[in-house]
Design an enzyme around this catalytic site. Structure first.
Site, PDB file in Angstrom:
ATOM      1  N   VAL A  96      -4.390   2.708   0.305  1.00 48.38           N
ATOM      2  CA  VAL A  96      -4.080   3.188   1.656  1.00 48.38           C
ATOM      3  C   VAL A  96      -3.375   4.543   1.635  1.00 48.38           C
ATOM      4  O   VAL A  96      -2.642   4.860   0.696  1.00 48.38           O
ATOM      5  CB  VAL A  96      -3.227   2.164   2.446  1.00 48.38           C
ATOM      6  CG1 VAL A  96      -4.041   0.966   2.844  1.00 48.38           C
ATOM      7  CG2 VAL A  96      -1.998   1.750   1.657  1.00 48.38           C
ATOM      8  N   ASP A 151       7.766   2.225   1.496  1.00 48.61           N
ATOM      9  CA  ASP A 151       6.446   2.349   2.110  1.00 48.61           C
ATOM     10  C   ASP A 151       5.579   1.119   1.851  1.00 48.61           C
ATOM     11  O   ASP A 151       5.068   0.504   2.768  1.00 48.61           O
ATOM     12  CB  ASP A 151       5.737   3.641   1.664  1.00 48.61           C
ATOM     13  CG  ASP A 151       5.661   3.799   0.147  1.00 48.61           C
ATOM     14  OD1 ASP A 151       6.174   2.924  -0.593  1.00 48.61           O
ATOM     15  OD2 ASP A 151       5.090   4.800  -0.313  1.00 48.61           O
ATOM     16  N   LYS A 189       8.889   9.707  -1.823  1.00 50.96           N
ATOM     17  CA  LYS A 189       8.588  10.413  -0.599  1.00 50.96           C
ATOM     18  C   LYS A 189       7.942   9.510   0.450  1.00 50.96           C
ATOM     19  O   LYS A 189       7.956   9.802   1.652  1.00 50.96           O
ATOM     20  CB  LYS A 189       7.600  11.552  -0.905  1.00 50.96           C
ATOM     21  CG  LYS A 189       8.110  12.617  -1.837  1.00 50.96           C
ATOM     22  CD  LYS A 189       6.974  13.642  -2.101  1.00 50.96           C
ATOM     23  CE  LYS A 189       7.350  14.644  -3.153  1.00 50.96           C
ATOM     24  NZ  LYS A 189       6.186  15.492  -3.508  1.00 50.96           N
ATOM     25  N   ASP A 199       3.835  -3.079  -3.908  1.00 55.67           N
ATOM     26  CA  ASP A 199       2.590  -3.333  -4.624  1.00 55.67           C
ATOM     27  C   ASP A 199       2.890  -4.353  -5.726  1.00 55.67           C
ATOM     28  O   ASP A 199       2.843  -5.557  -5.483  1.00 55.67           O
ATOM     29  CB  ASP A 199       2.074  -1.992  -5.162  1.00 55.67           C
ATOM     30  CG  ASP A 199       0.714  -2.097  -5.804  1.00 55.67           C
ATOM     31  OD1 ASP A 199       0.141  -3.193  -5.809  1.00 55.67           O
ATOM     32  OD2 ASP A 199       0.210  -1.081  -6.309  1.00 55.67           O
ATOM     33  N   ARG A 201      -0.423  12.447   3.651  1.00 55.47           N
ATOM     34  CA  ARG A 201       0.840  11.885   4.158  1.00 55.47           C
ATOM     35  C   ARG A 201       0.984  12.150   5.654  1.00 55.47           C
ATOM     36  O   ARG A 201       1.680  11.431   6.359  1.00 55.47           O
ATOM     37  CB  ARG A 201       2.038  12.520   3.442  1.00 55.47           C
ATOM     38  CG  ARG A 201       2.180  12.150   1.976  1.00 55.47           C
ATOM     39  CD  ARG A 201       3.567  12.582   1.477  1.00 55.47           C
ATOM     40  NE  ARG A 201       3.645  12.652   0.026  1.00 55.47           N
ATOM     41  CZ  ARG A 201       3.902  11.614  -0.767  1.00 55.47           C
ATOM     42  NH1 ARG A 201       4.094  10.433  -0.252  1.00 55.47           N
ATOM     43  NH2 ARG A 201       3.973  11.772  -2.086  1.00 55.47           N
TER      44      ARG A 201
END
Ligand code: IMP
Length: 186
Positions: A161, A111, A54, A114, A173
């Site tokens: 974050v 997004d 998402k 990592d 979000r």
């Protein structure tokens, strides 16, 4: 989910303090720059933006509007498995593509990179589907991530974050900016 910032927070508290890392204006400016650069690189080819759900829904929506010319948008839902503190690299597709990507110029819109394990998995799975090309555009990248996206919005340090699509236990979000949860999550 994993993070050099430490374990994912168990649950957001109502008193969570979120410090602004990138303002709405900074994000919009950077997205416009990315859009122009991407269009220049792909010349007049049709670009298929692959929004990874998402977390990248907001970024992908803005990026799509920042790229002139022929753009298609597809969605892929993924869920990473881990022990809650570290990604295992096992990724489950929760919502598969509804259109074949064979012979298309696919740009994965993610997004945050990592550990990079999610993207490594996606690259393997999507390459097998025969796209004409496969590139990556990430909003955020942590230092030391093994996967090097072709396009990066912002490079960042440690810290968990939220905002602009990124969540903490499904919350935050909707923030129009990117913020760091304070104090640092342990
Ligand atoms: P990776 O496989 O370790 O690169 O995991 C990437 C995914 O972890 C991202 O797509 C995010 O959903 C999630 N993630 C990693 N760090 C953060 C963070 O600081 N905030 C919110 N989600 C994060």
């Amino acid at each position: 989910m994993s993070s050099p910032a430490g374990p994912s927070p168990p649950h957001p508290s109502d008193s969570a303090n979120i410090a602004v890392l990138h303002t709405e204006e900074q994000i919009q400016k950077r997205v416009r720059e990315l859009g122009a650069q991407i269009r220049q690189d792909y010349e007049d080819e049709e670009i298929t933006l692959l929004c990874i759900l998402k977390g990248s829904f907001m970024f992908a929506a803005d990026l799509a509007r920042a790229i002139e010319g022929k753009v298609a948008v597809e969605f892929l839902g993924v869920r990473s498995y881990g022990d809650g503190t570290r990604s295992s690299g096992a990724v489950q597709i929760t919502h598969d593509l509804t259109t074949p990507i064979q012979d298309r110029h696919v740009l994965i819109v993610e997004d945050i990179v990592d550990t990079g394990l999610t993207l490594e998995y996606l690259k393997r799975v999507l390459t097998a589907r025969g796209p004409a090309s496969l590139k990556i555009c990430a909003l955020l990248q942590r230092p030391g991530a093994p996967t090097d996206p072709d396009y990066v919005g912002f490079r960042m340090g440690d810290g968990f974050v939220v905002g602009y699509g990124l969540d903490w236990a499904q919350r935050f979000r909707n923030l129009p900016f990117i913020g760091v949860v304070q104090p640092p999550i342990e």
